[in-house]
Design a protein around this motif. Sequence first.
Motif, PDB file in Angstrom:
ATOM      1  N   LEU A   1      -7.598 -15.360 -41.658  1.00  0.00           N
ATOM      2  CA  LEU A   1      -7.132 -14.228 -42.434  1.00  0.00           C
ATOM      3  C   LEU A   1      -6.894 -13.073 -41.472  1.00  0.00           C
ATOM      4  CD1 LEU A   1      -6.610 -12.876 -45.197  1.00  0.00           C
ATOM      5  CD2 LEU A   1      -9.023 -12.256 -45.199  1.00  0.00           C
TER       6      LEU A   1
ATOM      7  N   ILE B   1     -12.559 -11.798 -54.316  1.00  0.00           N
ATOM      8  CA  ILE B   1     -11.683 -11.505 -53.173  1.00  0.00           C
ATOM      9  C   ILE B   1     -12.178 -12.231 -51.927  1.00  0.00           C
ATOM     10  CG2 ILE B   1     -11.015  -9.661 -51.562  1.00  0.00           C
ATOM     11  CD1 ILE B   1     -10.916  -7.803 -54.062  1.00  0.00           C
ATOM     12  N   LEU B   2     -13.481 -12.189 -51.693  1.00  0.00           N
ATOM     13  CA  LEU B   2     -14.032 -12.868 -50.517  1.00  0.00           C
ATOM     14  C   LEU B   2     -13.863 -14.380 -50.610  1.00  0.00           C
ATOM     15  CD1 LEU B   2     -17.252 -10.754 -49.939  1.00  0.00           C
ATOM     16  CD2 LEU B   2     -15.169 -10.767 -48.553  1.00  0.00           C
TER      17      LEU B   2
ATOM     18  N   ALA C   1      -7.284 -20.004 -54.675  1.00  0.00           N
ATOM     19  CA  ALA C   1      -6.828 -20.124 -53.290  1.00  0.00           C
ATOM     20  C   ALA C   1      -5.563 -20.970 -53.252  1.00  0.00           C
ATOM     21  CB  ALA C   1      -7.909 -20.764 -52.425  1.00  0.00           C
TER      22      ALA C   1
ATOM     23  N   VAL D   1      -5.981  -9.245 -41.161  1.00  0.00           N
ATOM     24  CA  VAL D   1      -5.974  -8.027 -41.966  1.00  0.00           C
ATOM     25  C   VAL D   1      -5.548  -6.872 -41.077  1.00  0.00           C
ATOM     26  CG1 VAL D   1      -7.345  -6.479 -43.381  1.00  0.00           C
ATOM     27  CG2 VAL D   1      -7.855  -8.925 -43.378  1.00  0.00           C
TER      28      VAL D   1
ATOM     29  N   ARG E   1      -8.377 -22.058 -41.690  1.00  0.00           N
ATOM     30  CA  ARG E   1      -7.563 -20.931 -42.164  1.00  0.00           C
ATOM     31  C   ARG E   1      -8.069 -19.664 -41.518  1.00  0.00           C
ATOM     32  NH1 ARG E   1      -6.334 -21.895 -48.465  1.00  0.00           N
ATOM     33  NH2 ARG E   1      -5.811 -24.063 -48.243  1.00  0.00           N
TER      34      ARG E   1
ATOM     35  N   ALA F   1     -10.162 -15.036 -49.928  1.00  0.00           N
ATOM     36  CA  ALA F   1      -9.862 -14.772 -48.521  1.00  0.00           C
ATOM     37  C   ALA F   1     -10.426 -15.844 -47.601  1.00  0.00           C
ATOM     38  CB  ALA F   1     -10.419 -13.404 -48.112  1.00  0.00           C
ATOM     39  N   SER F   2     -11.541 -16.450 -47.988  1.00  0.00           N
ATOM     40  CA  SER F   2     -12.139 -17.491 -47.148  1.00  0.00           C
ATOM     41  C   SER F   2     -11.623 -18.883 -47.499  1.00  0.00           C
ATOM     42  CB  SER F   2     -13.666 -17.454 -47.276  1.00  0.00           C
ATOM     43  OG  SER F   2     -14.056 -17.797 -48.598  1.00  0.00           O
TER      44      SER F   2
END
Length: 123
Positions: free
Chosen positions: A119, A89-90, A100, A121, A117, A93-94
Amino acid sequence: MALQDSPVTAVLDEIERILEEERDGLRRLDREVIDRCAARKTSLESTLRTVLTHAKPGELQRARMERLKAAALVNQMLIAQARSCLKSILQVASGHGPSAPPPAVTSSPARAEGSQRRLLVQG
């Protein structure tokens, strides 16, 4: 049958309780519970070793120890799976993960090279 108040049985009861608590904490990803259970299991391991030097476990206690060992392995697999999921997930997300999304097409080549990019949340 082993006595319910034997030292071996008392330690096994506590180990079983801790493993159940840890499994519940793992399912909820409650780090505080997981850490507390890990510390308590370490303490109980030495307690069990001490108790076993003074008393031989009966057949039922040995069978129970095998079941607790299996339960501990299940918890270990849950921990490994949770770590793997969080890592993935990390990474996603990165923007570094294998799944991705491709980079967005921009109208300005200069902007595409230096774009970052972000993110957002909300919860």
